[in-house]
Design an enzyme around this catalytic site. Structure first.
Site, PDB file in Angstrom:
ATOM      1  N   GLY A  49       0.853  -1.179   0.000  1.00 35.97           N
ATOM      2  CA  GLY A  49       0.000   0.000   0.000  1.00 35.97           C
ATOM      3  C   GLY A  49       0.884   1.222   0.000  1.00 35.97           C
ATOM      4  CD  GLN A  54       3.969   5.672   2.515  1.00 36.66           C
ATOM      5  OE1 GLN A  54       2.927   5.142   2.172  1.00 36.66           O
ATOM      6  NE2 GLN A  54       5.060   4.975   2.778  1.00 36.66           N
ATOM      7  CB  CYS A 102       6.510   1.645   6.499  1.00 38.38           C
ATOM      8  SG  CYS A 102       5.853   3.173   5.840  1.00 38.38           S
ATOM      9  CG  LEU A 103       7.119   1.346   0.249  1.00 41.18           C
ATOM     10  CD1 LEU A 103       6.396   1.870  -0.991  1.00 41.18           C
ATOM     11  CD2 LEU A 103       8.167   0.318  -0.126  1.00 41.18           C
ATOM     12  CG  HIS A 144       0.842   0.532   7.440  1.00 46.25           C
ATOM     13  ND1 HIS A 144       1.968   0.043   8.071  1.00 46.25           N
ATOM     14  CD2 HIS A 144       1.291   1.436   6.519  1.00 46.25           C
ATOM     15  CE1 HIS A 144       3.043   0.644   7.566  1.00 46.25           C
ATOM     16  NE2 HIS A 144       2.653   1.486   6.615  1.00 46.25           N
ATOM     17  CD  GLU A 145      -0.652   2.022   3.128  1.00 47.49           C
ATOM     18  OE1 GLU A 145      -0.258   3.189   2.942  1.00 47.49           O
ATOM     19  OE2 GLU A 145       0.130   1.067   3.237  1.00 47.49           O
ATOM     20  CG  HIS A 148       1.358   6.275   5.906  1.00 49.76           C
ATOM     21  ND1 HIS A 148       2.600   6.679   6.323  1.00 49.76           N
ATOM     22  CD2 HIS A 148       1.490   4.978   5.526  1.00 49.76           C
ATOM     23  CE1 HIS A 148       3.452   5.665   6.200  1.00 49.76           C
ATOM     24  NE2 HIS A 148       2.803   4.615   5.725  1.00 49.76           N
TER      25      HIS A 148
HETATM   26 NI    NI Z   1       3.672   2.765   5.266  1.00 49.13          NI
END
Ligand code: NI
Length: 193
Positions: A49, A54, A102-103, A144-145, A148
Site C-alpha cells: 500500500g 509518502q 513501510c516504504l 497502516h495506510e 499515514h
Molecule cells: Ni507505510
C-alpha cells in the site's frame, strides 16, 4: 505517470495530518495524476500500500494492492483499491499480532497489533462512494495506510521496541515466529503451491 521519490521517516510531511479532498476536486488532473503516480510508485517499490504523504502530497488518498507481493509473500492478494477520504469503523476489536514494514521506514520491521475486523467507507477514484469490510492482514494494511493520513507511522504502534528488527535479521530470526503467530490467530494466509 511518474515514479515518485518516497519520503522517509524524519521528513515532516509524514507527520502532518493530511487534508480532505473536496468531492469536486476528485476529477481534477492534479488528483488523477497523483493517483496514477501512487500506483506507479507502489509498483516500483513493491509496496502493499502507499499513502499520498509518502510522495510529499499530504492529501487523504491511499491505495492497497497485494499481488503476490515479494516483500510480504504470505499476504492474501487484494485487488487495486484506491481510497479517497477513507474512514474506518472497527467491527472486531480483537487484535492481530503482525510484523509490519513501510516504504518510508526502509529496512526495518516491528511487531504491531491491529484490529481484526473493520468497515471502510471512502470515495473511489471517480468520486463514487465505496464501502467494504476487511479482516486480518487486509484490515491491518488499511489501518497502516490510514495512519499515514493522520501523520502516524507503524513504529508509533510498536509497543515493544525490542521487536524492531532490520530485514535480514527479521528473515533469520523472526519471520517464522511471525507466521506462527498469524497461524495461531487463525488469519488467512497466502500459500504458495
Ligand atoms: Ni507505510
Amino acid at each position: 505517470m511518474a515514479i515518485r521519490k518516497v519520503a522517509v521517516m524524519g521528513h515532516p510531511v509524514l507527520r502532518q495530518v493530511s487534508e480532505t479532498v473536496a468531492p469536486g476536486e476528485v476529477d481534477t488532473q492534479r488528483i488523477q495524476r497523483l493517483i496514477d503516480d501512487l500506483i506507479e510508485t507502489a509498483h516500483e517499490y513493491d509496496g502493499a500500500g502507499i499513502a499520498s504523504p509518502q510522495i510529499y502530497e499530504p492529501v487523504r488518498i491511499c491505495l492497497i494492492e497485494i499481488r503476490d507481493n515479494p516483500r510480504y509473500p504470505h499476504f492474501p492478494n487484494v485487488p487495486l483499491t484506491i481510497l479517497i477520504n477513507p474512514k474506518i469503523t472497527v467491527l472486531n476489536d480483537a487484535k492481530l499480532p503482525k510484523y509490519e514494514g513501510c516504504l518510508s521506514v526502509p529496512g526495518i520491521r516491528g511487531l504491531v497489533h491491529r484490529a481484526r475486523g473493520i468497515r471502510v467507507d471512502a470515495l473511489d477514484r471517480h468520486g463514487e462512494p465505496l464501502s467494504f469490510e476487511a479482516r486480518d492482514l487486509f484490515a491491518a494494511t488499511v489501518q497502516h495506510e490510514l495512519d499515514h493520513l493522520d501523520g502516524k507511522l507503524f513504529v508509533d504502534n510498536v509497543t515493544d521496541t525490542r521487536t524492531l528488527t532490520f530485514i535480514p535479521e527479521y528473515d533469520r530470526y523472526w519471520h517464522k515466529k511471525g507466521l506462527e503467530m498469524l497461524e495461531a490467530a487463525g488469519a488467512e494466509l497466502r500459500r504458495k503451491s
